[in-house]
Scaffold this active site. Structure first.
Site, short mmCIF file in Angstrom:
data_model
loop_
_atom_site.label_atom_id
_atom_site.label_comp_id
_atom_site.label_asym_id
_atom_site.label_seq_id
_atom_site.Cartn_x
_atom_site.Cartn_y
_atom_site.Cartn_z
N ARG A 41 -2.43 -5.21 3.51
CA ARG A 41 -1.94 -4.51 2.32
C ARG A 41 -1.00 -3.36 2.72
O ARG A 41 0.01 -3.12 2.06
CB ARG A 41 -3.12 -3.98 1.48
CG ARG A 41 -2.66 -3.45 0.12
CD ARG A 41 -3.82 -3.14 -0.81
NE ARG A 41 -4.63 -2.04 -0.32
CZ ARG A 41 -5.76 -1.64 -0.91
NH1 ARG A 41 -6.20 -2.24 -2.01
NH2 ARG A 41 -6.46 -0.63 -0.42
N LYS B 260 0.59 0.74 -2.40
CA LYS B 260 -0.27 1.92 -2.22
C LYS B 260 0.62 3.01 -1.61
O LYS B 260 0.63 3.24 -0.40
CB LYS B 260 -1.47 1.56 -1.34
CG LYS B 260 -2.60 2.57 -1.49
CD LYS B 260 -3.89 2.03 -0.97
CE LYS B 260 -4.95 3.12 -0.87
NZ LYS B 260 -5.23 3.84 -2.09
N GLU C 137 -6.75 0.89 -14.59
CA GLU C 137 -7.70 1.19 -13.52
C GLU C 137 -8.19 2.63 -13.63
O GLU C 137 -7.73 3.38 -14.49
CB GLU C 137 -7.03 0.97 -12.15
CG GLU C 137 -5.78 1.83 -11.95
CD GLU C 137 -4.99 1.49 -10.69
OE1 GLU C 137 -5.38 0.60 -9.93
OE2 GLU C 137 -3.96 2.16 -10.48
#
Ligand code: PMP
Length: 287
Positions: A54, A153, A186
């Site tokens: 990721r 991210k 989220e």
């Protein structure tokens, strides 16, 4: 942090007090960079390869070249917990655009900055895992998916921090964030699940979420335990009317939600399925 706290920056370990970066680093000046939060349990790093994948995908999405190979980055994480004599640890990997000038042109940054910190983390006090979280919906939405994609991210957590500030100001434990269209996205650092009967619902990646590694682990555990899991666009209605709601994340692990926007969720206590999945998650991380 352990007494021998050592932080790795660009190829060398430093004592915590000496672990410093340039004020010209574009990670600081512009939030130009990506990161990962990773846990180790009992000396074993949980799903490290997924975190590394990721991290590199986030870097690729912002056209940032990482000068360590994935294998070297993996070894660095292992070395960082070893040298700090940690067994249960939280590892923070940060890759910035590097040192440039005061303009934002990334071509001025010759080399990415890489930081690896191994420490401890306790996101919520233990009592909150027993009692369950009180949440409120923040007015600040997650980034638009065609802006800074929430799947990256990145070092741009300001929207999430603003949401947290709203929640804290309202006396809640955590904020629920929506995407700009009003669908559920989220928590500020967690994914969200809603249980309806034997079906677990969670928003799809295109709803503006960071696709969680804990989410994937919970997905596996829950399907093995006989629950159906579906990615579905959710509105707050789906959470208000759920039997149980819980959040998942590396730092948070699995935490129940007992109230959202003044509505009691289910019976108002951390539900049996949340507890069952949390227990199974513990077995998975610390066999
Ligand atoms: N969403 C956001 C915004 C996060 O920061 C995190 C934590 N990384 C998550 C979801 C959960 O992801 P993971 O389970 O991989 O930690």
């Amino acid at each position: 942090m352990s007494a021998v706290a050592k932080i790795w920056i660009d190829g060398k370990f430093y004592e915590k007090a000496d672990a410093k970066i340039s004020v010209f680093d574009h990670g600081l000046l512009y939030g130009d960079g990506v990161f990962e939060g990773i846990r180790a349990y009992n000396g074993r790093i949980f799903r490290l390869s997924q975190h590394i994948d990721r991290l590199y995908a986030s870097a690729r999405a912002i056209a940032l070249q990482i000068w360590l190979t994935k294998a070297e980055m993996t070894a660095l994480c292992e070395e960082c917990i070893r040298i700090n004599e940690l067994h249960d640890a939280y590892i923070r990997l940060v890759v910035t655009r590097g040192v440039g000038d005061l303009g934002l042109d990334p071509r001025k940054c010759a080399k990415a900055g890489i930081i690896c910190i191994a420490d401890k983390i306790a996101l919520f006090p233990a009592a909150l895992y027993e009692r369950g979280l009180v949440m409120m919906t923040a007015a600040t939405p997650v980034h638009h998916r065609e802006g800074v994609s929430p799947r990256i991210k990145s070092l741009n957590y300001l929207a999430h921090i603003l949401a947290k500030i709203e929640a804290v100001a309202a006396g809640a434990d955590e904020a629920l964030m929506l995407e700009a269209g009003g669908g559920v996205a989220e928590g500020v650092g967690e994914n969200v699940f809603a249980l309806h009967g034997k079906v677990l619902l969670t928003p799809p990646a295109f709803a503006g979420i960071l696709r969680g590694i804990t989410l994937d682990a919970v997905w596996e555990i829950a399907s093995a335990a006989g629950y159906q899991i579906r990615e579905e666009s959710l509105t707050r209605y789906d959470l208000y009317t759920a039997d149980e709601v819980f959040l998942t994340g590396t730092a948070a692990e699995i935490v129940g939600v007992v109230k959202l926007d003044g509505r009691v969720i289910g019976t108002g206590v951390v539900g049996p399925v949340t507890k069952e999945l949390a227990a199974k998650f513990k077995q998975l991380t610390t066999p």
